[in-house]
Design a protein around this motif. Structure first.
Motif, PDB file in Angstrom:
ATOM      1  N   ASN A  66      12.364 -61.404   8.023  1.00  0.00           N
ATOM      2  CA  ASN A  66      12.268 -61.306   9.482  1.00  0.00           C
ATOM      3  C   ASN A  66      12.939 -60.041  10.003  1.00  0.00           C
ATOM      4  O   ASN A  66      12.439 -59.388  10.917  1.00  0.00           O
ATOM      5  N   PHE A  67      14.071 -59.677   9.417  1.00  0.00           N
ATOM      6  CA  PHE A  67      14.751 -58.456   9.842  1.00  0.00           C
ATOM      7  C   PHE A  67      13.924 -57.224   9.509  1.00  0.00           C
ATOM      8  O   PHE A  67      13.850 -56.292  10.309  1.00  0.00           O
ATOM      9  N   GLN A  68      13.291 -57.203   8.339  1.00  0.00           N
ATOM     10  CA  GLN A  68      12.473 -56.048   7.974  1.00  0.00           C
ATOM     11  C   GLN A  68      11.237 -55.924   8.867  1.00  0.00           C
ATOM     12  O   GLN A  68      10.806 -54.809   9.172  1.00  0.00           O
ATOM     13  N   ILE A  69      10.688 -57.042   9.295  1.00  0.00           N
ATOM     14  CA  ILE A  69       9.582 -56.999  10.260  1.00  0.00           C
ATOM     15  C   ILE A  69      10.069 -56.410  11.576  1.00  0.00           C
ATOM     16  O   ILE A  69       9.390 -55.573  12.188  1.00  0.00           O
ATOM     17  N   THR A  70      11.266 -56.813  12.011  1.00  0.00           N
ATOM     18  CA  THR A  70      11.848 -56.272  13.241  1.00  0.00           C
ATOM     19  C   THR A  70      12.106 -54.777  13.107  1.00  0.00           C
ATOM     20  O   THR A  70      11.837 -54.004  14.029  1.00  0.00           O
ATOM     21  N   ILE A  71      12.609 -54.357  11.956  1.00  0.00           N
ATOM     22  CA  ILE A  71      12.869 -52.933  11.715  1.00  0.00           C
ATOM     23  C   ILE A  71      11.571 -52.135  11.718  1.00  0.00           C
ATOM     24  O   ILE A  71      11.515 -51.020  12.243  1.00  0.00           O
ATOM     25  N   THR A  72      10.512 -52.703  11.163  1.00  0.00           N
ATOM     26  CA  THR A  72       9.211 -52.030  11.176  1.00  0.00           C
ATOM     27  C   THR A  72       8.742 -51.800  12.604  1.00  0.00           C
ATOM     28  O   THR A  72       8.281 -50.704  12.950  1.00  0.00           O
ATOM     29  N   ILE A  73       8.874 -52.820  13.432  1.00  0.00           N
ATOM     30  CA  ILE A  73       8.499 -52.684  14.839  1.00  0.00           C
ATOM     31  C   ILE A  73       9.369 -51.630  15.519  1.00  0.00           C
ATOM     32  O   ILE A  73       8.875 -50.792  16.294  1.00  0.00           O
ATOM     33  N   ALA A  74      10.669 -51.624  15.213  1.00  0.00           N
ATOM     34  CA  ALA A  74      11.579 -50.643  15.809  1.00  0.00           C
ATOM     35  C   ALA A  74      11.218 -49.225  15.374  1.00  0.00           C
ATOM     36  O   ALA A  74      11.299 -48.287  16.183  1.00  0.00           O
ATOM     37  N   PHE A  75      10.825 -49.048  14.114  1.00  0.00           N
ATOM     38  CA  PHE A  75      10.404 -47.725  13.651  1.00  0.00           C
ATOM     39  C   PHE A  75       9.151 -47.255  14.399  1.00  0.00           C
ATOM     40  O   PHE A  75       9.062 -46.093  14.813  1.00  0.00           O
ATOM     41  N   VAL A  76       8.192 -48.137  14.576  1.00  0.00           N
ATOM     42  CA  VAL A  76       6.966 -47.770  15.288  1.00  0.00           C
ATOM     43  C   VAL A  76       7.299 -47.353  16.718  1.00  0.00           C
ATOM     44  O   VAL A  76       6.825 -46.322  17.206  1.00  0.00           O
ATOM     45  N   VAL A  77       8.132 -48.143  17.388  1.00  0.00           N
ATOM     46  CA  VAL A  77       8.528 -47.816  18.757  1.00  0.00           C
ATOM     47  C   VAL A  77       9.295 -46.492  18.795  1.00  0.00           C
ATOM     48  O   VAL A  77       9.067 -45.660  19.683  1.00  0.00           O
ATOM     49  N   ALA A  78      10.183 -46.276  17.836  1.00  0.00           N
ATOM     50  CA  ALA A  78      10.963 -45.039  17.800  1.00  0.00           C
ATOM     51  C   ALA A  78      10.064 -43.823  17.611  1.00  0.00           C
ATOM     52  O   ALA A  78      10.251 -42.793  18.276  1.00  0.00           O
ATOM     53  N   PHE A  79       9.077 -43.926  16.725  1.00  0.00           N
ATOM     54  CA  PHE A  79       8.162 -42.797  16.514  1.00  0.00           C
ATOM     55  C   PHE A  79       7.277 -42.562  17.729  1.00  0.00           C
ATOM     56  O   PHE A  79       6.985 -41.413  18.077  1.00  0.00           O
ATOM     57  N   ILE A  80       6.847 -43.616  18.387  1.00  0.00           N
ATOM     58  CA  ILE A  80       6.049 -43.448  19.609  1.00  0.00           C
ATOM     59  C   ILE A  80       6.873 -42.770  20.695  1.00  0.00           C
ATOM     60  O   ILE A  80       6.408 -41.838  21.358  1.00  0.00           O
ATOM     61  N   LEU A  81       8.124 -43.235  20.876  1.00  0.00           N
ATOM     62  CA  LEU A  81       8.985 -42.601  21.879  1.00  0.00           C
ATOM     63  C   LEU A  81       9.269 -41.143  21.526  1.00  0.00           C
ATOM     64  O   LEU A  81       9.340 -40.286  22.416  1.00  0.00           O
ATOM     65  N   MET A  82       9.423 -40.866  20.248  1.00  0.00           N
ATOM     66  CA  MET A  82       9.660 -39.493  19.829  1.00  0.00           C
ATOM     67  C   MET A  82       8.436 -38.620  20.135  1.00  0.00           C
ATOM     68  O   MET A  82       8.572 -37.497  20.614  1.00  0.00           O
ATOM     69  N   ALA A  83       7.250 -39.144  19.895  1.00  0.00           N
ATOM     70  CA  ALA A  83       6.029 -38.386  20.158  1.00  0.00           C
ATOM     71  C   ALA A  83       5.802 -38.196  21.655  1.00  0.00           C
ATOM     72  O   ALA A  83       5.405 -37.110  22.102  1.00  0.00           O
ATOM     73  N   VAL A  84       6.063 -39.250  22.439  1.00  0.00           N
ATOM     74  CA  VAL A  84       5.837 -39.167  23.889  1.00  0.00           C
ATOM     75  C   VAL A  84       6.789 -38.165  24.530  1.00  0.00           C
ATOM     76  O   VAL A  84       6.404 -37.441  25.453  1.00  0.00           O
ATOM     77  N   THR A  85       8.014 -38.092  24.041  1.00  0.00           N
ATOM     78  CA  THR A  85       8.980 -37.150  24.605  1.00  0.00           C
ATOM     79  C   THR A  85       8.920 -35.780  23.931  1.00  0.00           C
ATOM     80  O   THR A  85       9.815 -34.959  24.129  1.00  0.00           O
ATOM     81  N   LEU A  86       7.891 -35.553  23.143  1.00  0.00           N
ATOM     82  CA  LEU A  86       7.669 -34.280  22.457  1.00  0.00           C
ATOM     83  C   LEU A  86       8.861 -33.874  21.585  1.00  0.00           C
ATOM     84  O   LEU A  86       9.286 -32.732  21.551  1.00  0.00           O
ATOM     85  N   GLY A  87       9.426 -34.849  20.894  1.00  0.00           N
ATOM     86  CA  GLY A  87      10.495 -34.590  19.948  1.00  0.00           C
ATOM     87  C   GLY A  87      11.890 -34.629  20.534  1.00  0.00           C
ATOM     88  O   GLY A  87      12.865 -34.424  19.813  1.00  0.00           O
TER      89      GLY A  87
END
Length: 127
Positions: A66-87
């Motif tokens: 369950n924690f690894q599933i949560t971490i996967t979701i957090a990674f996806v959100v982190a990469f999306i936020l990184m892309a939206v803010t242009l790094g």
């Protein structure tokens, strides 16, 4: 109690002392999350879930999964936020990775001591 509370509330830990073999498997389930993401805890959970004698291993591998599933979701959100803010938020995936490393090690140490570890923030999707 809302429906969200049911998803995030930690289940009670199994009772009784776990044998050394079960504690070692639980340790491996937590630490495999660092290397293999959700695959290692998933395999250990699938192997032990039908054996009632392995309740400690089942509980801890399910918690790690369950924690690894949560971490996967957090990674996806982190990469999306990184892309939206242009790094601009380039450090977010690294923070998620560090949190994964620290909490997996803590979980492994507690599980090896025979204590049922509950991650402080995890969506408990696998019941």
């Amino acid at each position: 109690m809302s429906e969200f509370d049911n998803v995030t509330a930690a289940p009670p830990p199994p009772s009784g002392a776990a044998p050394q073999e079960d504690r070692t498997l639980a340790l491996i389930a937590h630490l495999l999350g660092i290397i293999s993401w959700f695959v290692g805890p998933l395999i250990i959970w699938l192997i032990s879930k039908d054996n009632p004698a392995k309740s400690f291993v089942t509980d801890q591998s399910k918690e790690a999964l369950n924690f690894q599933i949560t971490i996967t979701i957090a990674f996806v959100v982190a990469f999306i936020l990184m892309a939206v803010t242009l790094g601009l938020l380039f450090f977010l995936p690294a923070l998620v990775g560090i949190a994964n490393l620290v909490f997996c090690i803590l979980g492994g140490i507690k599980a090896n001591n025979g204590e049922a570890y509950r991650y402080p923030f995890a969506l408990r999707l696998i019941k």
